[in-house]
Design an enzyme around this catalytic site. Structure first.
Site, PDB file in Angstrom:
ATOM      1  CD  GLN A  39      35.339  79.495  77.952  1.00  0.00           C
ATOM      2  OE1 GLN A  39      34.892  79.373  78.947  1.00  0.00           O
ATOM      3  NE2 GLN A  39      36.321  80.416  77.425  1.00  0.00           N
TER       4      GLN A  39
ATOM      5  CG  HIS B  61      36.120  81.351  82.275  1.00  0.00           C
ATOM      6  ND1 HIS B  61      37.240  82.463  82.803  1.00  0.00           N
ATOM      7  CD2 HIS B  61      36.724  81.289  81.064  1.00  0.00           C
ATOM      8  CE1 HIS B  61      38.090  82.718  82.121  1.00  0.00           C
ATOM      9  NE2 HIS B  61      37.925  81.967  80.937  1.00  0.00           N
TER      10      HIS B  61
ATOM     11  CE1 TYR C 146      44.337  76.282  96.821  1.00  0.00           C
ATOM     12  CE2 TYR C 146      42.318  76.435  97.637  1.00  0.00           C
ATOM     13  CZ  TYR C 146      43.329  75.770  97.748  1.00  0.00           C
ATOM     14  OH  TYR C 146      43.674  74.593  98.437  1.00  0.00           O
TER      15      TYR C 146
ATOM     16  CD  GLU D 220      47.327  79.446  90.076  1.00  0.00           C
ATOM     17  OE1 GLU D 220      47.679  80.795  90.066  1.00  0.00           O
ATOM     18  OE2 GLU D 220      46.245  78.898  90.688  1.00  0.00           O
TER      19      GLU D 220
ATOM     20  CE1 TYR E 289      44.527  84.671  77.747  1.00  0.00           C
ATOM     21  CE2 TYR E 289      42.894  85.863  78.818  1.00  0.00           C
ATOM     22  CZ  TYR E 289      43.513  84.610  78.569  1.00  0.00           C
ATOM     23  OH  TYR E 289      43.237  83.289  79.298  1.00  0.00           O
TER      24      TYR E 289
END
Length: 386
Positions: free
Chosen positions: A91, A154, A264, A254, A275
């Site tokens: 990523q 991430h 949050y 979200e 998953y």
């Protein structure tokens, strides 16, 4: 701001949206506007972000580590020199690009990326640099932020300036494991930058009114925390509120409105599951002291790219929020009323993984597409019909 979760199951929504895209000359019919998809430029390798220059050029980041220029509808063959070394795997890579609010006078742009750090392993960390962009060349001025984080992915990496000139940055949870006591997860610990929205002055210094400034053991750059992997970030054009989209696990992407000091909930609360197995991740969907999203997607669309529309080309869409999807290969239009998402319409799907959504200075909506299924990897724009 009023909070309420709005959930739209795909079987109900997708039955009413426009048909899949097959060619740029097709007319796409939606509830409020019909449009065509018009190619702008193609030939990119995983385009991640779009920024518009005053002279009409378009800057596009490629995740592999290149900054590219689109001029007069053509991708220039040579990348912009001077960009940083990046962790170009998984990523990681070169991610967002934004202009300083005073770009026309200071020529400064900001780049976010996965920064190599030998002591942090193969994933490095999230970082932001700024530099001057002149004559097609990027000249580094300084690094304005480096996250205290480590992991395999991430990174977050979305950037946005508000009307007061504050710079907001998303940092993901870096795929830290969610085992044992969920409240002990790094995204629930404000002594690091896992799973946070950061707020900075334009030079990287910390504003004195940040919520954790002066608190012992806390990172003063943090604006809000308890996020998973926010890859959409946009400032509301009226209220100035910070809106974001973040990846949930399987199910539960979200939309959140980030407020100072708020938690949050990741991974303590949420709407997704593990998953494959579908087993539970979270303690619950609600908890005292933890914020609720204003919208969730079930199933997840893999949110990426976010923009409020303020232009004149699509007058009935003015004030709407446009969110891209990687897994869903879609662009969703979200109607906002009193800080809540009250309606969702998928206006585009099937052209490829959507990396970014931006409103151009010409009032058209631009989309960065990562090729899937034979279509070229491209930047396209939506133009109204009639």
């Amino acid at each position: 701001m009023a909070r309420a979760v709005s959930v739209f199951l795909s079987s109900a929504v997708l039955a009413s949206v426009c048909a899949p895209v097959s060619a740029q000359t097709d007319v796409h019919r939606t509830a409020l506007h019909d449009f065509r998809v018009v190619p702008v430029a193609e030939g990119f390798e995983v385009p991640w972000s779009i920024a518009f220059l005053p002279d009409g050029d378009i800057l596009v980041t490629e995740r592999a580590g290149r900054l590219r220029i689109v001029r007069d509808g053509k991708l220039l063959p040579d990348p912009v020199p001077g960009t940083p070394e990046v962790v170009a795997r998984g990523q990681g890579g070169l991610m967002d690009v934004v202009l300083h609010p005073d770009f026309e006078s200071n020529r400064m742009i900001y780049l976010s990326f996965s920064k190599p750090r030998e002591d942090l392993g193969r994933g490095g960390t999230t970082a932001v640099i700024r530099g001057t962009f002149e004559n097609g060349r990027f000249t580094l001025v300084d690094e304005v932020f480096e996250a205290v984080s480590r992991g395999g992915g991430h990174y977050g990496c979305r950037l946005a300036f508000d009307a007061d000139g504050y710079l907001y940055l998303s940092v993901g949870d870096r795929m830290a494991r969610t085992t044992g006591d969920l409240t002990a997860h790094p995204a629930q610990d404000i002594s690091n930058h896992h799973g946070v929205i950061v707020r900075l002055n334009d030079d990287g210094t910390v504003p004195g009114d940040n919520p954790f400034t002066g608190r012992e053991g806390a990172r003063p750059e943090i604006w809000s925390y308890g996020h998973r992997n926010p890859q959409g970030l946009a400032i509301h054009p009226g209220s100035g509120a910070v809106w974001l989209t973040e990846h949930g696990p399987q199910g539960g992407d979200e939309v959140n409105v980030s407020t100072a000091g708020a938690n949050y909930g990741w991974p303590v609360i949420g709407y997704g599951v593990n998953y494959g197995s579908g087993t539970s991740i979270h303690s619950s969907t609600h908890a005292d002291g933890m914020e609720q999203p204003v919208h969730i997607w079930v199933p997840s669309i893999g949110v990426s790219g976010l923009a409020f529309y303020t232009g004149d080309r699509f007058p009935e869409w003015r004030g709407n929020l446009f969110a891209g999807g990687l897994a869903g290969q879609n662009v969703d239009r979200l109607t906002i009323e009193d800080g809540r998402v009250v309606d969702r319409e998928t206006i585009l799907r099937g052209m490829g993984r959507v990396r970014d959504v931006r409103e151009g200075p010409d009032g058209y909506i631009y989309v960065a597409l990562e090729s899937r299924g034979g279509e070229p990897t491209a930047i396209v724009r939506l133009e109204p019909v009639g």
